[in-house]
Motif scaffolding. Sequence first.
Motif, PDB file in Angstrom:
ATOM      1  N   VAL A 104       0.802  -1.225   0.000  1.00  0.00           N
ATOM      2  CA  VAL A 104       0.000   0.000   0.000  1.00  0.00           C
ATOM      3  C   VAL A 104       0.838   1.280   0.000  1.00  0.00           C
ATOM      4  O   VAL A 104       0.332   2.337  -0.354  1.00  0.00           O
ATOM      5  CB  VAL A 104      -0.969   0.028   1.211  1.00  0.00           C
ATOM      6  CG1 VAL A 104      -1.967  -1.113   1.116  1.00  0.00           C
ATOM      7  CG2 VAL A 104      -0.212  -0.030   2.524  1.00  0.00           C
ATOM      8  N   TYR A 105       2.091   1.184   0.377  1.00  0.00           N
ATOM      9  CA  TYR A 105       2.928   2.380   0.453  1.00  0.00           C
ATOM     10  C   TYR A 105       3.457   2.759  -0.929  1.00  0.00           C
ATOM     11  O   TYR A 105       3.661   1.890  -1.786  1.00  0.00           O
ATOM     12  CB  TYR A 105       4.080   2.162   1.427  1.00  0.00           C
ATOM     13  CG  TYR A 105       3.605   1.865   2.830  1.00  0.00           C
ATOM     14  CD1 TYR A 105       2.927   2.827   3.580  1.00  0.00           C
ATOM     15  CD2 TYR A 105       3.792   0.600   3.387  1.00  0.00           C
ATOM     16  CE1 TYR A 105       2.463   2.547   4.853  1.00  0.00           C
ATOM     17  CE2 TYR A 105       3.341   0.314   4.659  1.00  0.00           C
ATOM     18  CZ  TYR A 105       2.672   1.286   5.391  1.00  0.00           C
ATOM     19  OH  TYR A 105       2.214   1.005   6.648  1.00  0.00           O
ATOM     20  N   ASP A 106       3.693   4.053  -1.131  1.00  0.00           N
ATOM     21  CA  ASP A 106       4.156   4.534  -2.430  1.00  0.00           C
ATOM     22  C   ASP A 106       5.408   3.792  -2.895  1.00  0.00           C
ATOM     23  O   ASP A 106       5.501   3.387  -4.052  1.00  0.00           O
ATOM     24  CB  ASP A 106       4.438   6.040  -2.388  1.00  0.00           C
ATOM     25  CG  ASP A 106       3.171   6.873  -2.289  1.00  0.00           C
ATOM     26  OD1 ASP A 106       2.078   6.334  -2.596  1.00  0.00           O
ATOM     27  OD2 ASP A 106       3.265   8.050  -1.903  1.00  0.00           O
ATOM     28  N   TRP A 107       6.363   3.596  -2.009  1.00  0.00           N
ATOM     29  CA  TRP A 107       7.609   2.925  -2.401  1.00  0.00           C
ATOM     30  C   TRP A 107       7.363   1.475  -2.815  1.00  0.00           C
ATOM     31  O   TRP A 107       8.072   0.948  -3.677  1.00  0.00           O
ATOM     32  CB  TRP A 107       8.667   2.994  -1.296  1.00  0.00           C
ATOM     33  CG  TRP A 107       8.371   2.163  -0.075  1.00  0.00           C
ATOM     34  CD1 TRP A 107       7.733   2.568   1.062  1.00  0.00           C
ATOM     35  CD2 TRP A 107       8.699   0.786   0.112  1.00  0.00           C
ATOM     36  NE1 TRP A 107       7.631   1.522   1.947  1.00  0.00           N
ATOM     37  CE2 TRP A 107       8.235   0.421   1.392  1.00  0.00           C
ATOM     38  CE3 TRP A 107       9.339  -0.185  -0.661  1.00  0.00           C
ATOM     39  CZ2 TRP A 107       8.377  -0.873   1.899  1.00  0.00           C
ATOM     40  CZ3 TRP A 107       9.493  -1.465  -0.146  1.00  0.00           C
ATOM     41  CH2 TRP A 107       9.015  -1.791   1.129  1.00  0.00           C
ATOM     42  N   GLU A 108       6.337   0.845  -2.229  1.00  0.00           N
ATOM     43  CA  GLU A 108       6.029  -0.541  -2.577  1.00  0.00           C
ATOM     44  C   GLU A 108       5.447  -0.667  -3.989  1.00  0.00           C
ATOM     45  O   GLU A 108       5.520  -1.735  -4.589  1.00  0.00           O
ATOM     46  CB  GLU A 108       5.040  -1.141  -1.579  1.00  0.00           C
ATOM     47  CG  GLU A 108       5.627  -1.388  -0.203  1.00  0.00           C
ATOM     48  CD  GLU A 108       4.621  -1.999   0.749  1.00  0.00           C
ATOM     49  OE1 GLU A 108       4.883  -3.110   1.237  1.00  0.00           O
ATOM     50  OE2 GLU A 108       3.565  -1.357   0.985  1.00  0.00           O
ATOM     51  N   PRO A 163      -1.563  -6.520  -6.427  1.00  0.00           N
ATOM     52  CA  PRO A 163      -2.506  -6.122  -5.375  1.00  0.00           C
ATOM     53  C   PRO A 163      -1.875  -5.212  -4.324  1.00  0.00           C
ATOM     54  O   PRO A 163      -0.688  -5.316  -4.021  1.00  0.00           O
ATOM     55  CB  PRO A 163      -2.902  -7.460  -4.755  1.00  0.00           C
ATOM     56  CG  PRO A 163      -1.692  -8.315  -4.935  1.00  0.00           C
ATOM     57  CD  PRO A 163      -1.141  -7.920  -6.281  1.00  0.00           C
ATOM     58  N   LYS A 164      -2.687  -4.345  -3.778  1.00  0.00           N
ATOM     59  CA  LYS A 164      -2.254  -3.572  -2.621  1.00  0.00           C
ATOM     60  C   LYS A 164      -2.281  -4.454  -1.384  1.00  0.00           C
ATOM     61  O   LYS A 164      -1.374  -4.400  -0.558  1.00  0.00           O
ATOM     62  CB  LYS A 164      -3.162  -2.351  -2.424  1.00  0.00           C
ATOM     63  CG  LYS A 164      -3.012  -1.311  -3.505  1.00  0.00           C
ATOM     64  CD  LYS A 164      -3.926  -0.130  -3.262  1.00  0.00           C
ATOM     65  CE  LYS A 164      -3.789   0.893  -4.376  1.00  0.00           C
ATOM     66  NZ  LYS A 164      -4.737   1.995  -4.220  1.00  0.00           N
TER      67      LYS A 164
END
Length: 118
Positions: free
Chosen positions: A18-22, A70-71
Amino acid sequence: MADSVFIEGLVVETVVGVYDWEREVTQSLVIDLEMAWDNRVPGHSDDVADALDYATVSGRVETCLKALRPKLLERGAEVLAGILQQEFGVTWLRLTIRKPGAVPGAKAVGVHIERGAR
């Protein structure tokens, strides 16, 4: 019937989280899958056409998760379970998705679901 086919420790590299870097890197997911399957027919025929081909299933798992990105692991598990039941005629499955290294101090975190009737 208590027969099943299983795949254990299948590693899939995909975008997940869910994080931007992910959303900018790939991470490993580890999949364990057990699927109800009547193994009597392939047991007698010795023909892969009668079996639940775990190589084909493994490839479909990988393709699905790479495309889905997927998030949440929960989303990946639900979509994957539906695909496996629909495309392979699996009436029951137990699916675990692990995300190693996601939480400091934990070997892995993840979700475990069962779908269908055994």
